[in-house]
Design a protein around this motif. Sequence first.
Motif, PDB file in Angstrom:
ATOM      1  N   TRP A  72       3.442  10.245  -9.531  1.00  0.00           N
ATOM      2  CA  TRP A  72       2.539  10.381 -10.739  1.00  0.00           C
ATOM      3  C   TRP A  72       1.831  11.552 -10.649  1.00  0.00           C
ATOM      4  CZ3 TRP A  72      -2.937  10.683 -11.012  1.00  0.00           C
ATOM      5  CH2 TRP A  72      -3.382  10.762 -12.302  1.00  0.00           C
ATOM      6  N   GLY A  73       1.127  12.063  -9.633  1.00  0.00           N
ATOM      7  CA  GLY A  73       0.475  13.074  -9.412  1.00  0.00           C
ATOM      8  C   GLY A  73       1.099  14.372  -9.383  1.00  0.00           C
ATOM      9  N   VAL A  74       2.397  14.406  -8.722  1.00  0.00           N
ATOM     10  CA  VAL A  74       3.031  15.741  -9.084  1.00  0.00           C
ATOM     11  C   VAL A  74       3.677  15.684 -10.449  1.00  0.00           C
ATOM     12  CG1 VAL A  74       5.422  16.709  -8.342  1.00  0.00           C
ATOM     13  CG2 VAL A  74       3.680  15.523  -6.419  1.00  0.00           C
ATOM     14  N   ILE A 133       0.522  20.410  -2.037  1.00  0.00           N
ATOM     15  CA  ILE A 133       0.365  19.916  -0.713  1.00  0.00           C
ATOM     16  C   ILE A 133      -1.139  19.642  -0.387  1.00  0.00           C
ATOM     17  CG2 ILE A 133       0.525  20.724   1.618  1.00  0.00           C
ATOM     18  CD1 ILE A 133       3.248  20.657   0.501  1.00  0.00           C
ATOM     19  N   PRO A 134      -2.030  20.134  -0.736  1.00  0.00           N
ATOM     20  CA  PRO A 134      -3.354  19.881  -0.449  1.00  0.00           C
ATOM     21  C   PRO A 134      -3.704  18.196  -1.036  1.00  0.00           C
ATOM     22  CG  PRO A 134      -3.600  21.921  -1.234  1.00  0.00           C
ATOM     23  CD  PRO A 134      -2.235  21.489  -1.506  1.00  0.00           C
ATOM     24  N   GLU A 135      -3.344  18.205  -2.264  1.00  0.00           N
ATOM     25  CA  GLU A 135      -3.558  16.675  -2.798  1.00  0.00           C
ATOM     26  C   GLU A 135      -2.399  15.709  -2.150  1.00  0.00           C
ATOM     27  OE1 GLU A 135      -4.536  19.867  -5.719  1.00  0.00           O
ATOM     28  OE2 GLU A 135      -2.922  19.511  -4.585  1.00  0.00           O
ATOM     29  N   ILE A 136      -1.302  16.119  -2.043  1.00  0.00           N
ATOM     30  CA  ILE A 136      -0.245  15.091  -1.527  1.00  0.00           C
ATOM     31  C   ILE A 136      -0.720  14.796  -0.184  1.00  0.00           C
ATOM     32  CG2 ILE A 136       2.049  14.581  -0.733  1.00  0.00           C
ATOM     33  CD1 ILE A 136       2.802  16.695  -3.251  1.00  0.00           C
ATOM     34  N   THR A 150       0.848  -1.353   0.059  1.00  0.00           N
ATOM     35  CA  THR A 150       0.059   0.026   0.125  1.00  0.00           C
ATOM     36  C   THR A 150       0.809   1.297  -0.100  1.00  0.00           C
ATOM     37  OG1 THR A 150      -1.886  -1.171   1.480  1.00  0.00           O
ATOM     38  CG2 THR A 150      -1.667   1.256   1.155  1.00  0.00           C
ATOM     39  N   MET A 151       1.904   1.399   1.001  1.00  0.00           N
ATOM     40  CA  MET A 151       2.909   2.478   0.660  1.00  0.00           C
ATOM     41  C   MET A 151       3.536   2.647  -0.647  1.00  0.00           C
ATOM     42  SD  MET A 151       6.070   3.088   3.529  1.00  0.00           S
ATOM     43  CE  MET A 151       4.930   3.100   4.763  1.00  0.00           C
ATOM     44  N   ALA A 152       4.081   1.469  -0.899  1.00  0.00           N
ATOM     45  CA  ALA A 152       4.608   1.628  -2.391  1.00  0.00           C
ATOM     46  C   ALA A 152       3.757   2.404  -3.563  1.00  0.00           C
ATOM     47  CB  ALA A 152       5.203   0.366  -2.954  1.00  0.00           C
ATOM     48  N   ALA A 153       2.567   1.607  -3.520  1.00  0.00           N
ATOM     49  CA  ALA A 153       1.463   2.090  -4.458  1.00  0.00           C
ATOM     50  C   ALA A 153       1.095   3.618  -4.061  1.00  0.00           C
ATOM     51  CB  ALA A 153       0.187   1.313  -4.386  1.00  0.00           C
ATOM     52  N   GLY A 154       1.157   3.962  -2.917  1.00  0.00           N
ATOM     53  CA  GLY A 154       0.855   5.332  -2.688  1.00  0.00           C
ATOM     54  C   GLY A 154       1.919   6.252  -3.089  1.00  0.00           C
ATOM     55  N   ILE A 155       3.373   5.748  -2.918  1.00  0.00           N
ATOM     56  CA  ILE A 155       4.261   6.488  -3.243  1.00  0.00           C
ATOM     57  C   ILE A 155       4.364   6.735  -4.883  1.00  0.00           C
ATOM     58  CG2 ILE A 155       6.970   6.723  -3.426  1.00  0.00           C
ATOM     59  CD1 ILE A 155       5.739   7.292  -0.756  1.00  0.00           C
ATOM     60  N   ILE A 156       3.990   5.582  -5.416  1.00  0.00           N
ATOM     61  CA  ILE A 156       4.067   5.742  -6.860  1.00  0.00           C
ATOM     62  C   ILE A 156       2.941   6.549  -7.626  1.00  0.00           C
ATOM     63  CG2 ILE A 156       3.559   4.241  -9.125  1.00  0.00           C
ATOM     64  CD1 ILE A 156       4.877   1.990  -7.748  1.00  0.00           C
ATOM     65  N   TRP A 157       1.703   6.660  -6.682  1.00  0.00           N
ATOM     66  CA  TRP A 157       0.649   7.552  -6.899  1.00  0.00           C
ATOM     67  C   TRP A 157       1.102   9.130  -6.729  1.00  0.00           C
ATOM     68  CZ3 TRP A 157      -4.281   8.133  -3.300  1.00  0.00           C
ATOM     69  CH2 TRP A 157      -5.110   8.941  -3.732  1.00  0.00           C
ATOM     70  N   VAL A 158       1.899   9.292  -5.857  1.00  0.00           N
ATOM     71  CA  VAL A 158       2.312  10.790  -5.323  1.00  0.00           C
ATOM     72  C   VAL A 158       3.029  10.990  -6.442  1.00  0.00           C
ATOM     73  CG1 VAL A 158       3.678  12.092  -3.888  1.00  0.00           C
ATOM     74  CG2 VAL A 158       1.904  10.532  -3.174  1.00  0.00           C
TER      75      VAL A 158
END
Length: 218
Positions: free
Chosen positions: A15-17, A24-27, A5-13
Motif C-alpha cells: 500500500w505504501g509503495v 527505502i527509508p519508509e520500507i 503480523t508479517m502478512a499485515a506488514g507486507i500489505i502495508w508495504v
Amino acid sequence: MVLLTMAAGIIWVIWGVLKEGYYIPEISTQFFIMGLVSGIIGVIFKLNGMKLNDIASSFKQGAADLVGAALIVGMAQGIMLVLGGSDPAAPTVLNTILHGISEAFVGVSGTFAAVLMYLFQAVFNFFVVSGSGQAAITMPIMAPLADLLDVTRQTAVLGFQLGDGLTNIIVPTSGCLMGALAVARIDWSQWIKFMWKYLGVLVIMSIATMIIASVIGF
C-alpha cells in the motif's frame, strides 16, 4: 500471530509503495516495526521461552548477519562511481564506452541493430545495474539511433528492458544480487556455475524476441 503480523506488514508495504510512494527509508521502517511487533508477541506468549532482552539480542544477531552484505553492496556501487557515475551529460568512462558502441551500430540492418541493442544493454548492465541510471545514460542515444537504423523506439525500449532485467541475476556489480548471496552464504562463483545455462536460455529467447519485434515493426 507472528505470521499475521508479517502478512499485515507486507500489505502495508505494498500500500505504501503504490499509494504513498514509499521508498527505502519508509520500507525499512516498516520492516523494523514488523520485527519489533513480532518480538513483543514472542515475549507476551513466551515463544521458545523468549524474554524482553531477547528482542535486542535477536536484532543484534540479525544485523550482524547483514553487515557483510551491506559492505558488498557498497563495493558494487563503488565500481560505478570509479567509472564516473551515471550522469549522461558528464565526461565519464561510461559515457565514452556508450558513445563508441553506438557509433558501431551505424550502417547495419534494422533487425541486426535491434539484436545488437539488446546485447549492448545486457553488457552495459554490468557497469550500471540501476535500471533508471542505465535508462538515463543509454536511451537518449539509443532512441534517436533507432530512428536512423529503421528500428522502432518501442523495440529499442524492449531491448533495454530485456538487457537491463535478465542479466541482473548474474552480474557481480549488482548490490541486490551480491547482498542476497552474502546473506545466503553462497559464493558468486558457485552461483554462476548454477545459473549460466539458465541465463543462456534466456539470452536466446531474448534475441528471438528482438528479431520478432523488429520484423513485425513492434
